[in-house]
Design a protein around this motif. Structure first.
Motif, PDB file in Angstrom:
ATOM      1  N   ILE A  40       0.836  -1.204   0.000  1.00  0.00           N
ATOM      2  CA  ILE A  40       0.000   0.000   0.000  1.00  0.00           C
ATOM      3  C   ILE A  40       0.871   1.254   0.000  1.00  0.00           C
ATOM      4  O   ILE A  40       0.553   2.234  -0.668  1.00  0.00           O
ATOM      5  CB  ILE A  40      -0.970  -0.003   1.200  1.00  0.00           C
ATOM      6  N   THR A  41       1.957   1.231   0.752  1.00  0.00           N
ATOM      7  CA  THR A  41       2.870   2.374   0.808  1.00  0.00           C
ATOM      8  C   THR A  41       4.215   1.995   0.188  1.00  0.00           C
ATOM      9  O   THR A  41       4.684   0.871   0.367  1.00  0.00           O
ATOM     10  CB  THR A  41       3.098   2.863   2.256  1.00  0.00           C
ATOM     11  N   PRO A  42       4.858   2.929  -0.511  1.00  0.00           N
ATOM     12  CA  PRO A  42       6.129   2.625  -1.174  1.00  0.00           C
ATOM     13  C   PRO A  42       7.347   2.679  -0.250  1.00  0.00           C
ATOM     14  O   PRO A  42       8.411   2.197  -0.614  1.00  0.00           O
ATOM     15  CB  PRO A  42       6.235   3.711  -2.247  1.00  0.00           C
ATOM     16  N   VAL A  43       7.199   3.272   0.940  1.00  0.00           N
ATOM     17  CA  VAL A  43       8.296   3.332   1.908  1.00  0.00           C
ATOM     18  C   VAL A  43       7.791   2.862   3.261  1.00  0.00           C
ATOM     19  O   VAL A  43       6.607   2.983   3.573  1.00  0.00           O
ATOM     20  CB  VAL A  43       8.901   4.753   2.050  1.00  0.00           C
ATOM     21  N   LEU A  44       8.715   2.329   4.052  1.00  0.00           N
ATOM     22  CA  LEU A  44       8.381   1.909   5.405  1.00  0.00           C
ATOM     23  C   LEU A  44       8.503   3.119   6.315  1.00  0.00           C
ATOM     24  O   LEU A  44       9.522   3.816   6.299  1.00  0.00           O
ATOM     25  CB  LEU A  44       9.336   0.808   5.875  1.00  0.00           C
ATOM     26  N   LEU A  45       7.477   3.387   7.090  1.00  0.00           N
ATOM     27  CA  LEU A  45       7.495   4.496   8.041  1.00  0.00           C
ATOM     28  C   LEU A  45       7.704   3.951   9.442  1.00  0.00           C
ATOM     29  O   LEU A  45       7.158   2.894   9.789  1.00  0.00           O
ATOM     30  CB  LEU A  45       6.176   5.277   7.984  1.00  0.00           C
ATOM     31  N   GLN A  46       8.494   4.666  10.227  1.00  0.00           N
ATOM     32  CA  GLN A  46       8.751   4.256  11.604  1.00  0.00           C
ATOM     33  C   GLN A  46       8.632   5.483  12.502  1.00  0.00           C
ATOM     34  O   GLN A  46       9.327   6.485  12.290  1.00  0.00           O
ATOM     35  CB  GLN A  46      10.136   3.649  11.734  1.00  0.00           C
ATOM     36  N   ALA A  47       7.747   5.401  13.497  1.00  0.00           N
ATOM     37  CA  ALA A  47       7.495   6.529  14.397  1.00  0.00           C
ATOM     38  C   ALA A  47       8.224   6.356  15.712  1.00  0.00           C
ATOM     39  O   ALA A  47       8.492   5.239  16.158  1.00  0.00           O
ATOM     40  CB  ALA A  47       5.998   6.668  14.651  1.00  0.00           C
ATOM     41  N   ASN A  48       8.525   7.495  16.315  1.00  0.00           N
ATOM     42  CA  ASN A  48       9.149   7.535  17.623  1.00  0.00           C
ATOM     43  C   ASN A  48       8.854   8.906  18.229  1.00  0.00           C
ATOM     44  O   ASN A  48       8.348   9.790  17.550  1.00  0.00           O
ATOM     45  CB  ASN A  48      10.660   7.316  17.502  1.00  0.00           C
ATOM     46  N   THR A  49       9.186   9.085  19.498  1.00  0.00           N
ATOM     47  CA  THR A  49       9.028  10.402  20.102  1.00  0.00           C
ATOM     48  C   THR A  49      10.281  11.231  19.855  1.00  0.00           C
ATOM     49  O   THR A  49      11.350  10.694  19.581  1.00  0.00           O
ATOM     50  CB  THR A  49       8.788  10.310  21.628  1.00  0.00           C
ATOM     51  N   SER A  50      10.121  12.535  19.937  1.00  0.00           N
ATOM     52  CA  SER A  50      11.245  13.454  19.811  1.00  0.00           C
ATOM     53  C   SER A  50      11.028  14.606  20.788  1.00  0.00           C
ATOM     54  O   SER A  50       9.988  14.685  21.441  1.00  0.00           O
ATOM     55  CB  SER A  50      11.371  13.968  18.378  1.00  0.00           C
ATOM     56  N   ARG A  51      11.978  15.495  20.832  1.00  0.00           N
ATOM     57  CA  ARG A  51      11.854  16.655  21.712  1.00  0.00           C
ATOM     58  C   ARG A  51      10.728  17.579  21.293  1.00  0.00           C
ATOM     59  O   ARG A  51      10.161  18.291  22.094  1.00  0.00           O
ATOM     60  CB  ARG A  51      13.142  17.459  21.706  1.00  0.00           C
ATOM     61  N   GLY A  52      10.423  17.613  20.015  1.00  0.00           N
ATOM     62  CA  GLY A  52       9.450  18.569  19.516  1.00  0.00           C
ATOM     63  C   GLY A  52      10.122  19.908  19.267  1.00  0.00           C
ATOM     64  O   GLY A  52      11.330  20.071  19.443  1.00  0.00           O
ATOM     65  N   TYR A  53       9.351  20.870  18.851  1.00  0.00           N
ATOM     66  CA  TYR A  53       9.846  22.207  18.533  1.00  0.00           C
ATOM     67  C   TYR A  53       9.204  23.166  19.528  1.00  0.00           C
ATOM     68  O   TYR A  53       7.977  23.355  19.515  1.00  0.00           O
ATOM     69  CB  TYR A  53       9.492  22.543  17.091  1.00  0.00           C
TER      70      TYR A  53
END
Length: 136
Positions: A40-53
């Protein structure tokens, strides 16, 4: 005594939110893997937390453990800005996901690829569609 009770409730709330954010990230990553494997998607997405802006902070922003939601597009190549913006647009179009992130203390959506250092970020507060329309 009421002050101690309020502080304790805040501490308990931090851990509940942290657990809920972890569940959200795991759920997102599982759905992203399933979408990639099924084509369904052409790239693998991987989520994580970050500091944010920091300038994107809002009244629900998490002050402990980061307030950003970072998605890394595992493409093996540098993506164009338009590719990254397209990925962001798909995420931001999911109003339930965006609202869930906001109430869990996330204020920044960041998308980067696994090659290079270029990325984009969005202030989630601008996409929660209060009153049924998108804030510009």
């Amino acid at each position: 005594m009421a002050i101690i009770s309020n502080m304790w409730n805040k501490v308990v709330g931090w851990f509940e939110d942290r657990s809920d954010r972890t569940k959200l990230i795991r759920s997102f990553n599982k759905a992203a893997k399933d979408s990639f494997v099924s084509g369904i998607t052409p790239v693998l997405l991987q989520a994580n937390t970050s500091r944010g802006y920091k300038p994107y902070r809002h009244q629900f922003s998490n002050i402990i453990g980061g307030s950003g939601f970072r998605i890394k597009a595992m493409s093996g190549r540098q993506l164009s800005k338009q590719d990254i913006v397209n990925i962001g647009s798909v995420v931001l179009a999911d109003n339930i996901l965006v609202r869930r992130m906001v109430v869990l203390g996330v204020d920044t959506l960041e998308i980067h690829c696994d090659v290079g250092s270029y990325g984009c970020r969005w202030q989630l507060h601008d996409f929660i569609m209060i009153g049924g329309s998108q804030n510009e």
